[in-house]
Design a protein around this motif. Structure first.
Motif, PDB file in Angstrom:
ATOM      1  N   VAL A  12       7.521 -31.417 -10.725  1.00 52.89           N
ATOM      2  CA  VAL A  12       6.760 -31.561  -9.534  1.00 52.89           C
ATOM      3  C   VAL A  12       7.312 -30.816  -8.649  1.00 52.89           C
ATOM      4  O   VAL A  12       6.832 -30.443  -7.561  1.00 52.89           O
ATOM      5  N   ALA A  13       8.658 -31.103  -8.523  1.00 48.39           N
ATOM      6  CA  ALA A  13       9.534 -30.381  -7.422  1.00 48.39           C
ATOM      7  C   ALA A  13       9.401 -28.624  -7.616  1.00 48.39           C
ATOM      8  O   ALA A  13       9.306 -28.196  -6.522  1.00 48.39           O
ATOM      9  N   SER A  14       9.109 -28.211  -8.931  1.00 49.24           N
ATOM     10  CA  SER A  14       9.104 -26.785  -8.893  1.00 49.24           C
ATOM     11  C   SER A  14       7.804 -26.523  -8.280  1.00 49.24           C
ATOM     12  O   SER A  14       7.409 -25.355  -7.650  1.00 49.24           O
ATOM     13  N   GLY A  18       7.166 -24.437  -4.732  1.00 48.31           N
ATOM     14  CA  GLY A  18       6.098 -23.019  -4.988  1.00 48.31           C
ATOM     15  C   GLY A  18       5.124 -23.114  -4.080  1.00 48.31           C
ATOM     16  O   GLY A  18       4.745 -22.102  -3.374  1.00 48.31           O
ATOM     17  N   VAL A  19       4.362 -24.209  -3.817  1.00 55.56           N
ATOM     18  CA  VAL A  19       3.527 -24.421  -2.917  1.00 55.56           C
ATOM     19  C   VAL A  19       3.744 -24.042  -1.602  1.00 55.56           C
ATOM     20  O   VAL A  19       3.323 -23.555  -0.712  1.00 55.56           O
ATOM     21  N   ALA A  20       5.119 -24.931  -1.304  1.00 58.56           N
ATOM     22  CA  ALA A  20       5.614 -24.586   0.137  1.00 58.56           C
ATOM     23  C   ALA A  20       5.908 -23.344   0.532  1.00 58.56           C
ATOM     24  O   ALA A  20       5.760 -22.845   1.567  1.00 58.56           O
ATOM     25  N   MET A 290       6.250 -34.615  -2.240  1.00 56.07           N
ATOM     26  CA  MET A 290       6.055 -33.477  -2.899  1.00 56.07           C
ATOM     27  C   MET A 290       4.690 -33.283  -3.591  1.00 56.07           C
ATOM     28  O   MET A 290       4.036 -32.341  -3.459  1.00 56.07           O
ATOM     29  N   ALA A 291       4.453 -34.200  -4.372  1.00 56.13           N
ATOM     30  CA  ALA A 291       3.165 -34.208  -5.097  1.00 56.13           C
ATOM     31  C   ALA A 291       2.047 -34.509  -3.942  1.00 56.13           C
ATOM     32  O   ALA A 291       1.035 -33.697  -4.251  1.00 56.13           O
ATOM     33  N   ALA A 292       2.207 -35.175  -2.976  1.00 53.90           N
ATOM     34  CA  ALA A 292       1.165 -35.611  -1.782  1.00 53.90           C
ATOM     35  C   ALA A 292       0.840 -34.321  -1.232  1.00 53.90           C
ATOM     36  O   ALA A 292      -0.220 -33.991  -1.351  1.00 53.90           O
ATOM     37  N   TYR A 293       2.086 -33.477  -0.935  1.00 49.10           N
ATOM     38  CA  TYR A 293       1.848 -32.087  -0.360  1.00 49.10           C
ATOM     39  C   TYR A 293       0.994 -31.122  -1.207  1.00 49.10           C
ATOM     40  O   TYR A 293       0.194 -30.294  -0.956  1.00 49.10           O
ATOM     41  N   ALA A 294       1.416 -31.161  -2.698  1.00 46.14           N
ATOM     42  CA  ALA A 294       0.741 -30.173  -3.383  1.00 46.14           C
ATOM     43  C   ALA A 294      -0.771 -30.459  -3.737  1.00 46.14           C
ATOM     44  O   ALA A 294      -1.526 -29.521  -3.334  1.00 46.14           O
ATOM     45  N   HIS A 295      -0.957 -31.886  -3.609  1.00 46.76           N
ATOM     46  CA  HIS A 295      -2.404 -32.121  -3.834  1.00 46.76           C
ATOM     47  C   HIS A 295      -3.098 -31.776  -2.346  1.00 46.76           C
ATOM     48  O   HIS A 295      -4.279 -31.177  -2.450  1.00 46.76           O
ATOM     49  N   LEU A 296      -2.362 -32.066  -1.109  1.00 40.42           N
ATOM     50  CA  LEU A 296      -3.116 -31.831   0.205  1.00 40.42           C
ATOM     51  C   LEU A 296      -3.146 -30.058   0.207  1.00 40.42           C
ATOM     52  O   LEU A 296      -4.274 -29.667   1.127  1.00 40.42           O
ATOM     53  N   ASN A 299      -3.391 -28.177  -4.892  1.00 38.67           N
ATOM     54  CA  ASN A 299      -2.963 -27.859  -6.507  1.00 38.67           C
ATOM     55  C   ASN A 299      -3.146 -29.090  -7.095  1.00 38.67           C
ATOM     56  O   ASN A 299      -3.002 -30.300  -6.482  1.00 38.67           O
ATOM     57  N   SER A 300      -3.187 -29.127  -8.190  1.00 36.52           N
ATOM     58  CA  SER A 300      -3.182 -30.303  -9.228  1.00 36.52           C
ATOM     59  C   SER A 300      -1.969 -30.935  -9.325  1.00 36.52           C
ATOM     60  O   SER A 300      -0.878 -30.398  -9.239  1.00 36.52           O
TER      61      SER A 300
END
Length: 329
Positions: A12-14, A18-20, A290-296, A299-300
């Motif tokens: 999830v960190a990766s 990457g999303v950021a 990080m997971a919240a940000y990825a979803h927002l 990203n899955s």
């Protein structure tokens, strides 16, 4: 509860890193997301450490973190906090539910209001989400230690400490708390591998260290050959250790603690506690954000994300690579 397959948090960190990195040119990145973290209680070193990890992640992705919780681990005090947070309409809620059943409907209000949810440390229902089954599968993910495994690690440690024979028991909070239920379950399942160890009836202390201390003395009064105790959370372990001291049995009744704030570390150094199973709460907070940000940002994310443990005892407590897992005050 069924055993789940946890995805390592590093994945999830990766993903989120990457999303950021690429989100700068997207419209999603132009908005400063507000992510609310609702702990089990605000004063516990475990949740203080979780908050620090969450703050680090929020800073990394440019999100605003709101930390708001109750003074004790209790659904009666947590639900009003949750309602107040929902009214502020954050973009995401991370929460450590204080009861796996009583928080289902209050959290459903957030989901119905369009606020996505991840549970951290504790869970609702079975903790297995996004299955389409049951009334508690609506959170997107569960991020936590594998508490069944943590209980098993505690059992192996205590079995070794008592020479794989004798009488032990679990000092626990109360039934219905997802994490401590699982720690007790994992402990008892693992102890079945040691036929010369008798596991006595669990003592529930309502998260009161003084009550846990009194219970230790009462169990010892009934079982003068008591050899060990597993404290399934901080106050259970602190109380059991104090009870051992008050009974004059330091070094004779062995204590294994779950969680590693400085108070437990002090007891390891004094010999009251043999070892502590340290969770990694900063990782839970960090990967939750990080997971919240990825979803927002479209990203899955996986539905289950696991973080690790570190076993701390007198032999390694001063090792800087181990000491970093001691919780913040």
């Amino acid at each position: 509860m069924e055993r789940r397959s946890f995805l390592k948090a590093t994945a999830v960190a990766s993903l989120a890193t990457g999303v950021a990195a690429v989100a700068g040119g997207t419209k999603a990145a132009d908005k400063k997301f507000t992510i609310a973290l609702i702990p089990g209680l605000t004063t516990d070193a475990f949740y203080i450490t979780m908050r620090k990890g969450a703050e680090a992640a929020a800073k990394a992705v440019g999100a605003e973190l709101v930390f708001q919780g109750g003074p004790d681990f209790n659904p009666v005090t947590q639900v009003p906090v949750l309602d107040a947070v929902i009214a502020k309409k954050p973009d995401f809620i991370l929460i450590a539910p204080t009861d796996k059943d009583q928080l289902i409907q209050p959290l459903k209000k957030a989901a119905d209001a369009g606020i996505p949810i991840i549970t951290v440390d504790t869970f609702i229902g079975t903790g297995v989400y996004q299955t389409g089954n049951g009334d508690a599968d609506f959170p997107l993910a569960y991020i936590a230690s594998d508490n069944l495994l943590g209980g098993a690690i505690a059992a192996r440690a205590l079995a070794k400490a008592v020479g794989e024979k004798g009488k032990v028991y679990v000092s626990n909070v109360k039934p219905g708390v997802s994490t401590t239920d699982q720690r007790e379950q994992g402990f008892k399942e693992e102890m079945k591998k040691y036929p010369n160890i008798t596991v006595l009836e669990t003592q529930y202390n309502d998260d009161d260290a003084n009550k846990a201390a009194s219970q230790l003395q009462a169990v010892y009064a009934r079982n003068s050959d008591l050899d060990g105790v597993f404290g399934a959370n901080l106050f259970s372990a602190l109380g059991a250790a104090n009870g051992v001291q008050q009974a004059g049995q330091t070094g004779k009744i062995r204590v294994v603690a779950f969680d590693a704030p400085t108070s437990i570390i002090d007891n390891i150094n004094s010999g009251l506690v043999d070892l502590a199973i340290a969770q990694h709460p900063a990782e839970i907070g960090y990967f939750g954000v990080m997971a919240a940000y990825a979803h927002l940002t479209g990203n899955s994310i996986p539905t289950a994300i696991g973080t690790g443990f570190t076993v701390i005892d007198k032999s390694n407590v001063t090792d800087k690579n181990i000491a970093k897992f001691i919780y913040s005050d």
